[in-house]
Write a protein that holds these residues in place. Structure first.
Motif, PDB file in Angstrom:
ATOM      1  N   THR A  57       0.828  -1.214   0.000  1.00 22.77           N
ATOM      2  CA  THR A  57       0.000   0.000   0.000  1.00 22.77           C
ATOM      3  C   THR A  57       0.862   1.263   0.000  1.00 22.77           C
ATOM      4  O   THR A  57       0.397   2.337  -0.312  1.00 22.77           O
ATOM      5  N   LYS A  58       2.118   1.138   0.407  1.00 23.77           N
ATOM      6  CA  LYS A  58       3.035   2.288   0.333  1.00 23.77           C
ATOM      7  C   LYS A  58       3.863   2.167  -0.949  1.00 23.77           C
ATOM      8  O   LYS A  58       4.113   1.059  -1.421  1.00 23.77           O
ATOM      9  N   PRO A  59       4.349   3.300  -1.503  1.00 25.80           N
ATOM     10  CA  PRO A  59       5.169   3.235  -2.722  1.00 25.80           C
ATOM     11  C   PRO A  59       6.480   2.493  -2.473  1.00 25.80           C
ATOM     12  O   PRO A  59       6.893   2.306  -1.324  1.00 25.80           O
ATOM     13  N   VAL A  60       7.150   2.101  -3.551  1.00 27.52           N
ATOM     14  CA  VAL A  60       8.478   1.485  -3.421  1.00 27.52           C
ATOM     15  C   VAL A  60       9.389   2.469  -2.682  1.00 27.52           C
ATOM     16  O   VAL A  60       9.545   3.621  -3.117  1.00 27.52           O
ATOM     17  N   PRO A  61       9.984   2.046  -1.551  1.00 26.62           N
ATOM     18  CA  PRO A  61      10.794   2.992  -0.779  1.00 26.62           C
ATOM     19  C   PRO A  61      11.987   3.520  -1.577  1.00 26.62           C
ATOM     20  O   PRO A  61      12.588   2.792  -2.376  1.00 26.62           O
ATOM     21  N   ALA A  62      12.350   4.765  -1.323  1.00 27.39           N
ATOM     22  CA  ALA A  62      13.461   5.415  -2.056  1.00 27.39           C
ATOM     23  C   ALA A  62      14.751   4.617  -1.900  1.00 27.39           C
ATOM     24  O   ALA A  62      15.536   4.502  -2.839  1.00 27.39           O
ATOM     25  N   VAL A  63      14.937   4.003  -0.746  1.00 24.74           N
ATOM     26  CA  VAL A  63      16.222   3.338  -0.457  1.00 24.74           C
ATOM     27  C   VAL A  63      16.479   2.155  -1.406  1.00 24.74           C
ATOM     28  O   VAL A  63      17.616   1.728  -1.579  1.00 24.74           O
ATOM     29  N   VAL A  64      15.437   1.624  -2.055  1.00 25.26           N
ATOM     30  CA  VAL A  64      15.661   0.482  -2.960  1.00 25.26           C
ATOM     31  C   VAL A  64      15.429   0.835  -4.419  1.00 25.26           C
ATOM     32  O   VAL A  64      15.689   0.012  -5.304  1.00 25.26           O
ATOM     33  N   ARG A  65      14.985   2.051  -4.683  1.00 22.88           N
ATOM     34  CA  ARG A  65      14.600   2.401  -6.063  1.00 22.88           C
ATOM     35  C   ARG A  65      15.792   2.278  -7.021  1.00 22.88           C
ATOM     36  O   ARG A  65      15.608   1.960  -8.203  1.00 22.88           O
ATOM     37  N   ASN A  66      16.987   2.500  -6.528  1.00 23.35           N
ATOM     38  CA  ASN A  66      18.154   2.429  -7.429  1.00 23.35           C
ATOM     39  C   ASN A  66      18.977   1.168  -7.229  1.00 23.35           C
ATOM     40  O   ASN A  66      20.061   1.037  -7.795  1.00 23.35           O
ATOM     41  N   LEU A  67      18.440   0.231  -6.459  1.00 17.07           N
ATOM     42  CA  LEU A  67      19.173  -1.031  -6.279  1.00 17.07           C
ATOM     43  C   LEU A  67      18.880  -1.953  -7.456  1.00 17.07           C
ATOM     44  O   LEU A  67      17.758  -2.061  -7.919  1.00 17.07           O
ATOM     45  N   VAL A  68      19.916  -2.622  -7.920  1.00 13.16           N
ATOM     46  CA  VAL A  68      19.759  -3.612  -8.990  1.00 13.16           C
ATOM     47  C   VAL A  68      19.644  -4.995  -8.348  1.00 13.16           C
ATOM     48  O   VAL A  68      20.435  -5.352  -7.473  1.00 13.16           O
ATOM     49  N   VAL A  69      18.652  -5.756  -8.755  1.00  8.76           N
ATOM     50  CA  VAL A  69      18.434  -7.093  -8.191  1.00  8.76           C
ATOM     51  C   VAL A  69      19.598  -8.010  -8.572  1.00  8.76           C
ATOM     52  O   VAL A  69      20.073  -7.978  -9.705  1.00  8.76           O
ATOM     53  N   ARG A  70      20.047  -8.786  -7.574  1.00  8.44           N
ATOM     54  CA  ARG A  70      21.183  -9.674  -7.800  1.00  8.44           C
ATOM     55  C   ARG A  70      20.728 -11.138  -7.744  1.00  8.44           C
ATOM     56  O   ARG A  70      19.666 -11.449  -7.206  1.00  8.44           O
ATOM     57  N   GLU A  71      21.552 -12.001  -8.277  1.00  9.58           N
ATOM     58  CA  GLU A  71      21.294 -13.430  -8.066  1.00  9.58           C
ATOM     59  C   GLU A  71      21.570 -13.757  -6.600  1.00  9.58           C
ATOM     60  O   GLU A  71      22.387 -13.076  -5.955  1.00  9.58           O
ATOM     61  N   CYS A  72      20.920 -14.752  -6.066  1.00  8.63           N
ATOM     62  CA  CYS A  72      21.058 -15.085  -4.634  1.00  8.63           C
ATOM     63  C   CYS A  72      22.312 -15.912  -4.405  1.00  8.63           C
ATOM     64  O   CYS A  72      22.252 -17.135  -4.165  1.00  8.63           O
ATOM     65  N   LYS A  73      23.466 -15.230  -4.526  1.00 10.78           N
ATOM     66  CA  LYS A  73      24.764 -15.883  -4.280  1.00 10.78           C
ATOM     67  C   LYS A  73      25.539 -15.062  -3.267  1.00 10.78           C
ATOM     68  O   LYS A  73      25.566 -13.812  -3.381  1.00 10.78           O
ATOM     69  N   PRO A  74      26.198 -15.698  -2.306  1.00 16.15           N
ATOM     70  CA  PRO A  74      26.882 -14.959  -1.235  1.00 16.15           C
ATOM     71  C   PRO A  74      27.856 -13.901  -1.742  1.00 16.15           C
ATOM     72  O   PRO A  74      27.957 -12.809  -1.185  1.00 16.15           O
ATOM     73  N   GLU A  75      28.510 -14.188  -2.871  1.00 17.89           N
ATOM     74  CA  GLU A  75      29.520 -13.231  -3.366  1.00 17.89           C
ATOM     75  C   GLU A  75      28.916 -11.895  -3.792  1.00 17.89           C
ATOM     76  O   GLU A  75      29.624 -10.900  -3.904  1.00 17.89           O
ATOM     77  N   PHE A  76      27.601 -11.873  -3.978  1.00 17.12           N
ATOM     78  CA  PHE A  76      26.966 -10.601  -4.364  1.00 17.12           C
ATOM     79  C   PHE A  76      26.438  -9.840  -3.151  1.00 17.12           C
ATOM     80  O   PHE A  76      25.806  -8.789  -3.288  1.00 17.12           O
ATOM     81  N   PHE A  77      26.679 -10.391  -1.928  1.00 16.56           N
ATOM     82  CA  PHE A  77      26.135  -9.772  -0.720  1.00 16.56           C
ATOM     83  C   PHE A  77      27.218  -9.537   0.329  1.00 16.56           C
ATOM     84  O   PHE A  77      26.946  -9.436   1.521  1.00 16.56           O
ATOM     85  N   THR A  78      28.464  -9.390  -0.132  1.00 15.88           N
ATOM     86  CA  THR A  78      29.595  -9.396   0.819  1.00 15.88           C
ATOM     87  C   THR A  78      29.558  -8.239   1.815  1.00 15.88           C
ATOM     88  O   THR A  78      30.119  -8.344   2.890  1.00 15.88           O
ATOM     89  N   GLU A  79      28.905  -7.117   1.458  1.00 13.99           N
ATOM     90  CA  GLU A  79      28.882  -6.012   2.431  1.00 13.99           C
ATOM     91  C   GLU A  79      27.769  -6.182   3.474  1.00 13.99           C
ATOM     92  O   GLU A  79      27.577  -5.336   4.336  1.00 13.99           O
ATOM     93  N   CYS A  80      27.013  -7.270   3.379  1.00 16.70           N
ATOM     94  CA  CYS A  80      25.929  -7.497   4.354  1.00 16.70           C
ATOM     95  C   CYS A  80      26.385  -8.432   5.465  1.00 16.70           C
ATOM     96  O   CYS A  80      27.301  -9.233   5.271  1.00 16.70           O
ATOM     97  N   GLU A  81      25.755  -8.331   6.637  1.00 16.90           N
ATOM     98  CA  GLU A  81      25.995  -9.278   7.739  1.00 16.90           C
ATOM     99  C   GLU A  81      24.781 -10.190   7.940  1.00 16.90           C
ATOM    100  O   GLU A  81      24.899 -11.332   8.330  1.00 16.90           O
ATOM    101  N   ILE A  82      23.597  -9.615   7.704  1.00 19.65           N
ATOM    102  CA  ILE A  82      22.356 -10.348   7.949  1.00 19.65           C
ATOM    103  C   ILE A  82      21.641 -10.555   6.621  1.00 19.65           C
ATOM    104  O   ILE A  82      21.606  -9.646   5.777  1.00 19.65           O
ATOM    105  N   ILE A  83      21.068 -11.763   6.469  1.00 21.56           N
ATOM    106  CA  ILE A  83      20.287 -12.078   5.265  1.00 21.56           C
ATOM    107  C   ILE A  83      18.876 -12.464   5.699  1.00 21.56           C
ATOM    108  O   ILE A  83      18.703 -13.362   6.534  1.00 21.56           O
TER     109      ILE A  83
END
Ligand SMILES: NC(=O)C1=CN([C@@H]2O[C@H](COP(=O)(O)OP(=O)(O)OC[C@H]3O[C@@H](n4cnc5c(N)ncnc54)[C@H](OP(=O)(O)O)[C@@H]3O)[C@@H](O)[C@H]2O)C=CC1
Ligand SMILES: N[C@@H](CC(=O)OP(=O)(O)O)C(=O)O
Length: 367
Positions: A57-83
């Protein structure tokens, strides 16, 4: 509120029903920063707004509007701690394991690891103490994992039942028998749900695997943790006081919000009265609330006094869908007490539970 450094998080299954709720709830979170989004190869490489059929019901949040979707592989999420995983159960197993082995803390919505004896199955308003299993899970690996683990939430209908039952067991002792009949929203099936000609003006008395999940998961969640002689904690699934559960699950033409009719019998005799049950439900407060978790509801169980409540369309978003609604608490002529539960299947039944589990892990110093 604790003073924590903000933690980068990733969402797998970011384009799905649960994934979209994760994004809505994490867009401006005091502990977490939405850093990376994952989905299938169909979506990978696209800017998020182009990849998703947005249904919040809310618009797509600004924080994700410029994120490009990645394949679900750990090497594409190295700057994250939590999944946070809102992956389809058909693919969740190996993907979540790859992230655990890559030392990520995985908070999963999928059913794949719930029965694993070394994976905590946690409803954050009920059994956060089961996080004590995590060191043992890590130690099973060679070499032992330093930071990685998998922790799952429960099936959304299981969640709706175990919260009031935990409140009642805390006050009145063990429950011996529980009968539950569910009326589950279409969104529980994931987008796009059921074909309209199947669900409009209809009730489907079958949801694959659902009844078995509820009947089993409740025992693990309400069971205790016992220390083995080798110092390993194991789940004591009501070994002392066997809880027997029977579930009957139905899909109904509601968009969001699972309604469940519950009857229980207590081990103690005489059983509590309906008024004593109402008071115990109202008095119950979760660890998440007492530990000041940002997503915790003030009323873990909100007890309705009106005779015709709760109702999904009116009550599913109370407390942002983080609490559980109970109404029609009354004598049961066959067991002891019966009542109606309403739980928002996409909020406390899914994304909110996983986020609360992560908040609890931070507050407990596990992350
Ligand atoms: N809906 C609910 O009320 C609840 C659901 N759950 C559980 O949460 C999980 C998500 O459910 P829900 O959001 O409803 O499901 P959806 O079908 O709406 O979303 C599934 C997600 O998984 C992604 N996905 C599918 N295949 C792959 C793949 N091969 N690799 C990577 N990603 C993939 C999809 O990406 P893409 O868009 O690219 O295909 C999509 O983002 C399920 O396990 C479900 O059982 C738990 C509690 C409640
Ligand atoms: N199966 C539930 C949604 C859910 O909770 O799924 P799972 O148990 O696979 O996480 C429904 O259809 O309403």
């Amino acid at each position: 509120m604790h003073d924590f450094r903000k933690i980068n998080v990733g969402v797998l299954g970011a384009t799905g029903t649960v994934g979209q709720r994760f994004i809505t709830l994490l867009a401006d979170h005091p502990f977490f920063i939405l850093h990376a989004l994952g989905a299938s190869q169909r979506s990978a490489g696209k800017p998020y707004p182009a990849a998703v059929t947005w249904k919040q019901t809310k618009p797509v949040p600004a924080v994700v509007r410029n994120l490009v979707v990645r394949e679900c592989k750990p090497e594409f999420f190295t700057e994250c701690e939590i999944i946070f995983s809102g992956l389809d159960a058909d693919v969740a197993g190996p993907i979540e394991e790859s992230f655990r082995l890559a030392e990520f803390a995985v908070f999963s919505n999928a059913k794949n690891y719930r029965r694993d004896p070394h994976v905590p199955l946690i409803v954050p308003l009920v059994n956060s103490s089961h996080m004590a299993m995590i060191p043992q899970q890590r130690a099973l690996h060679t070499p032992p994992l330093r930071k990685g683990f998998i922790l799952t939430n429960a099936n959304c209908s299981t969640t709706g039942v175990v919260v009031p039952l935990a409140a009642l067991e805390k006050t009145f002792g063990p429950i011996e028998s529980c009968m539950v009949t569910t009326m589950q929203a279409i969104s529980g099936a994931g987008y796009p749900g059921l074909p309209s000609l199947d669900i409009m003006d209809n009730v489907v008395p079958y949801i694959s695997g659902e009844e078995e999940k509820i009947e089993w998961e409740m025992l693990k969640i309400l069971g205790g943790l016992t220390e083995g002689d080798d110092g390993n904690k194991a789940f004591d699934m009501h070994a002392k006081q066997p809880l027997r559960v029977s579930a009957m699950c139905n899909r109904v033409p509601v968009i969001e919000g699972h309604t469940e009719c519950v009857s229980v019998r207590f081990a103690r005799r005489p059983p509590p009265s309906p008024q004593q049950v109402r008071e115990a439900l109202l008095a119950y407060t979760s660890d998440a609330w007492t530990m000041s978790c940002p997503s915790a509801p003030r009323h873990t169980v909100f007890v309705h006094e009106e005779p015709d409540r709760p109702q999904p369309r009116l009550d599913r978003d109370y407390q942002a869908g983080a609490g559980v609604n109970v109404g029609r608490v009354r004598q049961c002529p066959v067991l002891d007490i019966k009542f109606v539960v309403l739980a928002n299947n996409v909020a406390i039944g899914a994304a909110t539970s996983s986020i609360l589990n992560a908040e609890l892990a931070v507050c407990k110093g596990i992350i």
